[in-house]
Design an enzyme around this catalytic site. Structure first.
Site, PDB file in Angstrom:
ATOM      1  N   HIS A  91      33.625 -88.080 -27.470  1.00 24.79           N
ATOM      2  CA  HIS A  91      34.364 -88.197 -28.732  1.00 24.79           C
ATOM      3  C   HIS A  91      35.806 -87.753 -28.516  1.00 24.79           C
ATOM      4  O   HIS A  91      36.119 -87.005 -27.579  1.00 24.79           O
ATOM      5  CB  HIS A  91      33.723 -87.329 -29.804  1.00 24.79           C
ATOM      6  CG  HIS A  91      32.407 -87.839 -30.291  1.00 24.79           C
ATOM      7  ND1 HIS A  91      31.851 -87.416 -31.469  1.00 24.79           N
ATOM      8  CD2 HIS A  91      31.534 -88.737 -29.768  1.00 24.79           C
ATOM      9  CE1 HIS A  91      30.692 -88.026 -31.649  1.00 24.79           C
ATOM     10  NE2 HIS A  91      30.473 -88.825 -30.624  1.00 24.79           N
ATOM     11  N   GLU A 146      37.600 -85.583 -30.055  1.00 25.64           N
ATOM     12  CA  GLU A 146      37.773 -84.133 -30.081  1.00 25.64           C
ATOM     13  C   GLU A 146      37.427 -83.498 -28.730  1.00 25.64           C
ATOM     14  O   GLU A 146      38.127 -82.606 -28.255  1.00 25.64           O
ATOM     15  CB  GLU A 146      36.881 -83.504 -31.170  1.00 25.64           C
ATOM     16  CG  GLU A 146      37.209 -83.959 -32.563  1.00 25.64           C
ATOM     17  CD  GLU A 146      36.368 -85.139 -33.055  1.00 25.64           C
ATOM     18  OE1 GLU A 146      36.102 -85.206 -34.258  1.00 25.64           O
ATOM     19  OE2 GLU A 146      35.979 -85.992 -32.217  1.00 25.64           O
ATOM     20  N   CYS A 168      31.958 -84.501 -36.292  1.00 20.22           N
ATOM     21  CA  CYS A 168      30.499 -84.484 -36.353  1.00 20.22           C
ATOM     22  C   CYS A 168      30.024 -83.084 -35.968  1.00 20.22           C
ATOM     23  O   CYS A 168      30.826 -82.244 -35.532  1.00 20.22           O
ATOM     24  CB  CYS A 168      29.930 -85.532 -35.397  1.00 20.22           C
ATOM     25  SG  CYS A 168      30.148 -85.098 -33.645  1.00 20.22           S
ATOM     26  N   CYS A 198      31.087 -82.032 -32.344  1.00 23.69           N
ATOM     27  CA  CYS A 198      32.512 -81.725 -32.208  1.00 23.69           C
ATOM     28  C   CYS A 198      32.885 -80.465 -32.979  1.00 23.69           C
ATOM     29  O   CYS A 198      33.721 -79.679 -32.526  1.00 23.69           O
ATOM     30  CB  CYS A 198      33.349 -82.917 -32.643  1.00 23.69           C
ATOM     31  SG  CYS A 198      33.168 -84.326 -31.512  1.00 23.69           S
TER      32      CYS A 198
END
Length: 153
Positions: A53, A55, A83, A86
């Site tokens: 992701h 992040e 999410c 993260c």
């Protein structure tokens, strides 16, 4: 720079991710002096890995840039509410502040679906601000998934 200006940088990264057929999420990490020290965008498709992701990409680059996993006194700007995975990485890396754009009704862990940033829940508290350029951030996501649905037909 302001929160809006940093979010615009993250939006540029999100647009670049969409061009690579990745879910358009971009993130930047800013140090205490206002310098962008790292950035990231989704690379799940490119790396064939569920944890790539934006992040995570930005956190890994920031840790490398300062040669330390403690990112205290730094802020992350990300175009979509993190999410749970993260959110955990943000907490564990000791980021001081999180600023996000679009709310995530399905998996948002900064208050929309669940709030992992609730004060006192963990040993580190992160200041959270949501909804910065939310319409622009949500629009790029909506357009991306709209195009995906059309391609499937």
């Amino acid at each position: 720079m302001t929160d809006t200006e940093y979010m615009k940088v993250a939006l540029t990264l999100a647009k670049e991710a969409a061009e690579r057929d990745e879910v358009p999420v971009g993130a930047v990490i800013v140090d205490r002096n206002g310098n962008i020290i790292s950035s990231g965008s989704n690379k799940k498709e490119e790396k064939n890995c569920a944890v790539r992701h934006a992040e995570i990409e930005a956190i890994e680059k920031a840790c490398s840039a300062i040669n330390n996993w403690w990112l205290e006194d730094m802020a992350m700007y990300v175009t979509m509410e993190p999410c749970p995975m993260c959110a955990g990485a943000i907490i564990n890396s000791r980021l001081k502040r999180l600023v996000y754009g679009a709310y995530d009704e399905k998996a948002g862990a900064a208050g929309t679906k669940i709030n992992l940033f609730e004060k006192g829940l963990f040993n580190h508290n992160v200041e959270v601000s949501g909804g910065v350029l939310k319409d622009e951030c949500a629009a790029i996501l909506s357009e991306f998934f709209k195009k995906k649905r059309i391609k499937k037909q």
